[in-house]
Design an enzyme around this catalytic site. Structure first.
Site, PDB file in Angstrom:
ATOM      1  N   HIS A 176     -31.459  34.828 -11.620  1.00  0.00           N
ATOM      2  CA  HIS A 176     -31.301  35.238 -10.215  1.00  0.00           C
ATOM      3  C   HIS A 176     -30.088  36.154 -10.031  1.00  0.00           C
ATOM      4  CE1 HIS A 176     -34.433  32.464  -8.729  1.00  0.00           C
ATOM      5  NE2 HIS A 176     -33.971  31.634  -9.641  1.00  0.00           N
ATOM      6  N   ASN A 249     -38.103  29.084  -4.348  1.00  0.00           N
ATOM      7  CA  ASN A 249     -38.699  30.329  -4.817  1.00  0.00           C
ATOM      8  C   ASN A 249     -39.802  30.770  -3.862  1.00  0.00           C
ATOM      9  OD1 ASN A 249     -37.135  30.489  -7.210  1.00  0.00           O
ATOM     10  ND2 ASN A 249     -38.552  29.159  -8.310  1.00  0.00           N
TER      11      ASN A 249
END
Length: 802
Positions: A176, A249
């Site tokens: 990320h 997510n």
């Protein structure tokens, strides 16, 4: 001279003036023998401190820490001080200065936990200084011994500037790393106290500040936005009972079932260690080698190979908490819950060819889209839904709710809408906020709790451990973007980069010298749900974890034919780039357990004979789940219409300026973002109306950056554009990517030159290519309708016609 006035007792004064030992009597002296203000304050402080400690002869809560009594924690014993000086660090705390402050201690307050205004800085009208406030006289030249001499070591201004520059980067996130974020708020629709005691759901209309970060997973910090990848959807709620981080997510399931496999997954999908290739992509041998040997990944592969992995915008993504969590109400009753975010703009994605080209045209495509929408007041919005179910319901499912590779379709457990989230402010500083924000699944608030999901349990540790490295130590919670709006009071001290200057001498609990404060909250605080535990220590998984293909099949059959085609094509692209044939064969054999048609089409696309199906775990049969329409992107078209849709209006000398301006104004009025696109910048002469000022060139603003195109009337303009290969490519790409097109009169000539058909493959008219006469108002309305629908996928063929 004798006097009858009795002098104040000074017995024990020396011990007050010292900082060690003292008499057995607790009665303090009446005087320290002097009349200065500091001495009077010291005497008051000692007397009040002793009285505070005397008021707590024992800790009556100790008995409640053992046996069944410990199941109901008691509030910590505490006593209020009679004088604020009792708990102070020093008698000089009332001394004021521009640095020290007003000299008025804020009792029960932590100034670190205030709005971000306290740390915002602005340099307007200010002289340049060093980091220590020294005005800089010359910022152009280093200090030298003569105009052509050596640079001198004493130049502290140079050394400070260069040293700070050399240390301006911090380690990027392992995963990320590439992300964008924004501030906003969450607003509760109605009280949810029957489900949870979490304060942000305590009453209708209650607003809680949030900071939300969207991200890709595999790429490095400088990678492209539009890679095929999972997208992070992390929300930090600054609640009045502390920070809650819902770290999820845009896909509701995950690759693996147990956190112990997470390093293997990430190592496999990251660039290969021998050559550092490929960046931000899963189309390589190591990822698919890992995947082909881990059948539990099959469900997630279907999602990642779908259009979910190439979203049109962060604003058109769903978000999911992924794991099963617990909600706990004030009575201690618990239910299971999955968290869903549904975008008001609908769920829309790119097509693969478009995503690849965007990476070259604007690698910041998603970051720019989010920024521009918020700056323009088109605030992104999502609705939060609870998917609530009991433990009894969970036991009846054919899968285990603790398995992160599984989901519960909305058709089985409907969503309960509980509130909306609106993002209405961009960060002031990308590094200070977006880059330094620290999310962690361990950040919960009372009313929300964990389950035994083995992936979640590992994440609880991993996120905290990561922040210690990235942000320089244990005090990352004091970085302004991470600090809570709830006051922080505890006995944690010191460490690198400590900001808080704690008042008083007490840093432990229980205590009497600070009146017992800070004291435990008892039942008011966070207390873990008392879930019964049984079983032996074992490394393994429950039997229901062994079924890997039922939900993968359900996802595939729930997609529209176009979406299924995209999944096949994505697998074909990824595996075509894999060099090792055995890996390709294993993936196809695994997918035979998902869907025979999928496996056969993929084998054909790879030039393979269809291999035998990969052996399944006989311990658990593959359930035959029905199709679930909610799993398709087309299930959520959105409610924002054409707002923020980017429309290119192709112009050239000879365009009808009146028509152009009318269409431009009409699109703008309905929230779209029209732009005049031409071969070069400047003004173009027109057949009707004043010249048009070009906003962006075909070179800088290629087709993939727009959601639709308008080709206005003007024979000379159409002929001019037809001689520009960039214009021809523009309309071809608009057609190929199934985007709406509004073409007026002579503009049709550009389509003809580009070889763009106006019919669908079956010969019927293409509803998203509107051919209209100049001034046809209905045509503009039809174009807007097609634009709101995003794409006309009936136009698509494989291979493409144009």
């Amino acid at each position: 001279m004798a006097t009858n006035k009795k002098a104040p007792s000074t017995d024990g004064a020396g011990s007050v003036l010292s900082s060690m030992a003292g008499p057995s009597e607790t009665t303090p002296p009446q005087s320290l023998g002097s009349s200065n203000e500091a001495a009077d304050t010291l005497l008051r402080k000692v007397a009040a401190s002793q009285a505070l400690s005397d008021a707590m002869p024992a800790n009556p809560n100790v008995a409640g820490q053992y046996g069944d009594a410990a199941r109901t924690p008691l509030e910590g014993v505490h006593v209020d001080a009679t004088d604020p000086a009792a708990t102070g660090s020093t008698t000089g705390e009332t001394v004021a200065s521009p640095k020290l402050g007003a000299g008025k201690p804020q009792l029960g307050a932590n100034a670190n936990n205030l709005p971000l205004d306290r740390v915002r800085a602005d340099d307007s009208g200010c002289v340049l200084t060093t980091n220590h406030g020294v005005p800089v006289g010359d910022n152009q030249n280093s200090l030298k011994a003569g105009l052509r001499g050596h640079t001198l070591l004493e130049d502290f201004i140079l050394r400070e500037k260069i040293t700070h520059f050399d240390h301006e980067r911090i380690p990027e996130r392992v995963v990320h790393a590439r992300g964008s974020a924004a501030h906003g708020y969450f607003e509760c629709y109605q009280e949810q106290s029957d489900l949870t005691r979490a304060s942000l759901f305590s009453k209708a209309g209650k607003r809680t500040p949030v900071f939300v970060r969207f991200s890709t997973v595999a790429g490095e910090r400088g990678s492209t936005d539009t890679a095929r990848d999972v997208r992070g959807f992390a929300v930090k709620f600054y609640t009045d009972e502390g920070n809650w981080d819902l770290v999820g997510n845009n896909i509701p399931v995950f690759f693996i079932q147990d956190a112990i496999k997470f390093p293997d997954l990430v190592h496999a999908v990251k660039p290969e260690p021998n050559n550092g290739i490929p960046q931000a992509a899963s189309a390589h041998d190591t990822f698919w080698d890992f995947a082909s040997l881990m059948p539990e990944i099959s469900h997630m592969l279907m999602w990642v190979m779908s259009d979910r992995a190439i979203p049109r915008s962060y604003r058109t993504m769903q978000g999911f908490g992924v794991h099963t969590f617990r909600l706990v109400n004030a009575a201690g009753q618990s239910v299971f819950c999955k968290f869903h975010w549904t975008p008001a703009a609908g769920t829309h994605s790119l097509v693969w060819d478009e995503a690849v080209k965007i990476s070259g045209a604007d690698s910041d495509f998603h970051r720019r889209d989010l920024w521009e929408a918020i700056e323009a007041g088109e605030y992104p919005e999502w609705e939060l839904g609870f998917q609530v179910f009991t433990e009894e319901q969970a036991e009846a499912f054919e899968f285990d709710v603790l398995d992160a590779t599984k989901l519960i379709p909305e058709e089985v457990i409907p969503l309960i809408p509980v509130g909306k989230m609106v993002l209405n402010r961009n960060p002031d500083n990308f590094f200070a906020e977006t880059e330094q924000v620290a999310f962690c699944t361990a950040h919960l608030v009372p009313g929300i709790d964990f389950t035994n999901d083995p992936l979640l349990q590992g994440r609880i540790h991993s996120y905290v451990d990561t922040q210690l490295t990235r942000l320089g130590g244990p005090n990352f919670h004091e970085i302004p973007i991470n600090s809570s709006v709830a006051q922080v009071h505890n006995n944690q001290r010191d460490g690198m980069h400590r900001q808080a200057i704690n008042r008083g001498r007490v840093a432990y609990e229980p205590n009497s010298l600070a009146g017992g404060a800070p004291f435990q909250a008892g039942e008011r605080g966070f207390n873990s749900f008392p879930q019964p535990t049984e079983g032996d220590k074992v490394r393994g998984k429950a039997e229901k974890f062994a079924e890997h293909f039922g939900q993968a099949r359900q996802f595939f059959i729930s997609q529209t034919p176009v979406e299924q085609d995209h999944i096949v094509n994505a697998f074909r692209f990824e595996l075509t780039k894999v060099q090792t044939v055995a890996i390709r064969v294993r993936i196809v054999s695994m997918l035979r357990n998902v869907d025979e048609m999928l496996a056969q089409r993929l084998a054909d696309g790879l030039g393979l004979a269809l291999p035998p199906a990969m052996p399944r775990m006989a311990i658990v049969p593959v359930p035959d789940y029905p199709a679930a329409p909610s799993l398709s992107l087309t299930f959520r078209p959105g409610k924002t219409g054409i707002h923020t849709r980017r429309v290119a209006i192709l112009v050239a000398p000879g365009s009808d300026a009146v028509q152009v301006r009318n269409i431009y104004a009409s699109l703008l009025a309905d929230g779209a973002v029209p732009r005049l696109v031409a071969s070069q910048l400047g003004r173009v002469d027109t057949t009707a109306g004043a010249p048009l000022a070009v906003e962006v060139t075909l070179e800088a603003g290629p087709s993939v950056l727009f959601d639709a195109v308008v080709i206005p009337d003007g024979e000379a303009a159409a002929e001019r554009l037809a001689m520009d290969a960039n214009a021809l490519d523009f309309v071809r790409q608009q057609f190929r990517h199934c985007k709406p097109m509004l073409v007026s009169d002579a503009g049709k000539g550009l389509l003809d030159k580009a070889g763009v058909p106006t019919t669908l493959p079956d010969g019927s008219p293409d509803p998203a290519i509107i051919i209209a006469a100049a001034g046809d108002v209905k045509a503009v309305a039809a174009f807007k309708k097609a634009l709101a629908a995003h794409r006309e996928f009936a136009r698509e063929t494989d291979p493409p016609r144009v």
